[in-house]
Enzyme design. Structure first.
Site, PDB file in Angstrom:
ATOM      1  CD  GLU A 178      37.590  38.485  56.284  1.00  0.00           C
ATOM      2  OE1 GLU A 178      37.336  37.616  56.937  1.00  0.00           O
ATOM      3  OE2 GLU A 178      38.309  38.893  55.274  1.00  0.00           O
ATOM      4  NE  ARG A 216      41.702  49.321  42.518  1.00  0.00           N
ATOM      5  CZ  ARG A 216      42.681  48.473  42.323  1.00  0.00           C
ATOM      6  NH1 ARG A 216      43.149  47.700  43.275  1.00  0.00           N
ATOM      7  NH2 ARG A 216      42.834  48.195  41.233  1.00  0.00           N
ATOM      8  CG  PHE A 237      35.559  37.620  51.791  1.00  0.00           C
ATOM      9  CD1 PHE A 237      34.847  36.467  51.352  1.00  0.00           C
ATOM     10  CD2 PHE A 237      36.504  38.249  51.016  1.00  0.00           C
ATOM     11  CE1 PHE A 237      35.185  35.769  50.503  1.00  0.00           C
ATOM     12  CE2 PHE A 237      37.033  37.368  49.837  1.00  0.00           C
ATOM     13  CZ  PHE A 237      36.271  36.182  49.627  1.00  0.00           C
TER      14      PHE A 237
END
Ligand SMILES: Cc1ncc(C[n+]2csc(CCOP(=O)(O)OP(=O)(O)O)c2C)c(N)n1
Lengths: 315, 274
Positions: free
Chosen positions: A56, A8, A81
């Site tokens: 989302e 990340r 998700f």
């Protein structure tokens, strides 16, 4: 020892560089910007960052609209998700509409660690791979992540990018080329092929070393693009070694193992062993502990290779 | 009076034409959704002919206004309005739902001029409309996005996720049109899962609300004008309509939500639309 960096980190930095160069880059997050490090982009380009909140489906739909208006949106959320809840939005508003949206699934695989089963995305690749027009990229480390972000921007069409949260060894090299859809040969060998994706490249290389000490020559191929899969490279190595082990930090159903088995069963039917998480949910644990728990380790790749070679040997 | 007598007569004539297309297209296909198409006829006719900045000769023009049919099943009215506006030949309407045509049951954003998104899975349009509106704000563009939503569709959670986004970002360039025909697929909306106090719902989400008779051309036109004038927050036009409007036996019943007329029914319908 290879340097340890969180994928990340590479993602967040690459996004900022992209924003610098290209005005049409916009970034959306679903209230996980601090975790997904999209805060880096937000800090530099606050006008081009949209926090859509914990929604989302709305995140993906909004990204589709931004793409209709000519922007290149990167829509970020936790992979589980995002791909679970917003699957239909990706299907209709993104892929069927052929919108140039980059979907970024975070907390990939075991990097959700102690959050436990609800947060461990072990099915996302499978889901994303089933969508027509979706390109699926699973980089090996932070360095490759940076290249993947750049490549995703320049690629016209929907892309799913899988990003891990916790530090993993940087095993690729700055000078390694990165071309979407092109697998990379990391080691030549003649007895067995180890085909890996994502952070499993590290374990695949270790396994090849271990096999070497036992007199078995393993070829290692890293498949960062699971769709479109590099069928040519897979057929090439399989026709040479006749034995294939696949390794992924994901369910063995629908991910890399399935994709490779699909290619080989139709083009070069050789025995394949799939190493990955079996058909089950995750548990809580440190990332290292989870990799042990799921046996996403070199010893399992080695034992799988031996099982294959035994199958071949006449008793 | 916001529209002239002549204009009113012209639009009235056009809505009749569009209703004739709707019944003929669904008859041709032997399937499709006349009910929610007939209820939305005035709303879409006035929008495309009086308000939207679009160019049928240049459908992908960068600064165009966008329309998203969130209740994607109502292609009979959508395609008819687009064809009459000149986006593609009117004759093509009679290829509705044909396997070798492009006028699929639900709209495909990629293939049909004037259609900016694929839809058919209810609940997704407002998010997309917000995306275009955000981009317009970023670019300093005047473009607007219009989203048509069914009243049954309001049961989808994503609509309300998006409604929060529109208001949060003060997207006054978004106009949601609720085709409030009181009926969904199975039954009356109030019998399935009611969406009572709709005005209060949208107002409490931070929207400007206009409530009108969605079959009155004057009121429809004025509502779009008021939406354009409203600054600082998005507008929801709550349009009271009749499902199946214009064909006596299709009016106010869920039976004609997704049913095509047979030969005899088509004849009666066309007679009523003379
Ligand atoms: C997500 C989703 N669920 C179910 C359907 C099936 N469906 C199509 S139309 C419809 C009813 C829609 O009612 P409403 O929004 O009131 O539309 P209208 O009455 O204007 O036709 C349903 C349930 C769908 N298209 N999408």
């Amino acid at each position: 020892m290879a340097e340890m960096i969180a994928p990340r980190q590479g993602y967040g930095e690459a996004l900022v560089r992209l924003g610098e160069k290209h005005n049409d880059v916009v970034v959306l997050d679903a209230d996980c910007a601090k975790a997904n490090l999209t805060t880096m982009f937000k800090g530099k380009y606050p006008n081009r960052f949209f926090n859509i909140g914990i929604s989302e489906c709305d995140l993906v739909g909004t990204a589709a609209g931004l793409a209709v208006a000519g922007k290149v949106p990167f829509a970020n959320a936790y992979a589980n998700f995002l791909t679970g809840r917003a699957f239909d939005q990706m299907r209709v508003s993104v892929c069927y509409s052929n919108n140039n949206v980059k979907i970024v699934g975070h907390n990939a695989g075991t990097s959700a660690a102690q959050e436990g089963a609800t947060h461990l995305p072990l099915e996302d690749i499978s889901l994303m791979r089933s969508l027509p027009r979706m390109t699926v990229i699973v980089p090996a480390d932070s360095l490759e992540m940076e290249k993947a972000v750049e490549a995703a921007y320049h690629f016209e069409g929907p892309v799913y990018l899988r990003v891990g949260k916790l530090p993993v060894p940087v095993v690729t090299k700055r000078e390694d080329p990165f071309v979407i859809g092109k697998a990379k040969f990391y080691k030549e060998g003649g007895d067995v092929s180890i085909i890996s994706t994502g952070i499993m490249l590290d374990e695949a290389l270790k396994a090849a070393e271990e096999l070497e000490t036992q007199g078995i020559s393993a070829e290692v191929i890293h498949v960062h693009t699971i769709k479109p899969i590099d069928a040519e490279a897979i057929i090439k190595t399989a026709s040479k070694t006749k034995h294939v082990v696949t390794v992924e930090e994901h369910s063995i159903i629908g991910g890399l193992g399935s994709a490779v088995a699909e290619v080989l069963s139709e083009n070069c039917p050789v025995p394949v062993k799939r190493v990955g998480t079996n058909d089950r949910f995750g548990v809580s644990g440190k990332m290292d502990e989870l990799l042990d728990f799921f046996e996403l380790r070199s010893h399992r790749i080695v034992s799988s290779a031996f099982e294959l070679l035994k199958e071949k040997a006449p008793v | 009076m916001t529209i002239t007598v002549e204009k009113n007569a012209y639009l009235k004539d056009l809505t009749k034409k569009i209703r004739r297309h709707i019944v003929k297209m669904t008859h041709h296909a032997g399937s499709g959704h006349p009910g929610g198409s007939l209820s939305a006829t005035e709303l879409l006719t006035v929008l495309f002919n009086e308000h939207m900045r679009v160019d049928p000769k240049n459908p992908d023009w960068n600064d165009r206004d966008c329309f998203f049919l969130s209740k994607g099943h109502c292609t009979p009215v959508y395609y008819s309005v687009l064809a009459e506006k000149g986006f593609f030949p009117v004759e093509e309407l009679m290829t509705f739902r044909d396997v070798d045509g492009r006028l699929h049951g639900h709209p495909c954003g990629e293939h049909i001029p004037g259609v900016d998104i694929s839809s058919g899975s209810l609940g997704q349009g407002l998010s997309v409309g917000n995306g275009v509106a955000l981009a317009a704000k970023l670019d300093g563009s005047e473009r607007r996005s219009y989203v048509m939503i069914g009243d049954g569709e309001l049961q989808e959670g994503q609509v309300w996720e998006a409604a929060m986004t529109t208001a949060h970002y003060n997207l006054d360039n978004v106009c949601a049109i609720i085709d409030w025909n009181k009926i969904q697929l199975d039954d009356f909306v109030e019998n399935v899962k009611g969406v009572k106090n709709l005005g209060d719902k949208f107002r409490s989400f931070g929207w400007h609300v206009i409530e009108i008779d969605g079959h009155d051309l004057e009121q429809v036109d004025e509502a779009y004008r008021e939406a354009e004038r409203t600054k600082g927050r998005p507008t929801a036009i709550l349009a009271h309509t009749v499902k199946g409007k214009g064909i006596s036996f299709m009016e106010d019943t869920h039976e004609w939500h997704g049913l095509a007329p047979n030969d005899e029914q088509l004849e009666i319908a066309l007679k009523e639309l003379e």
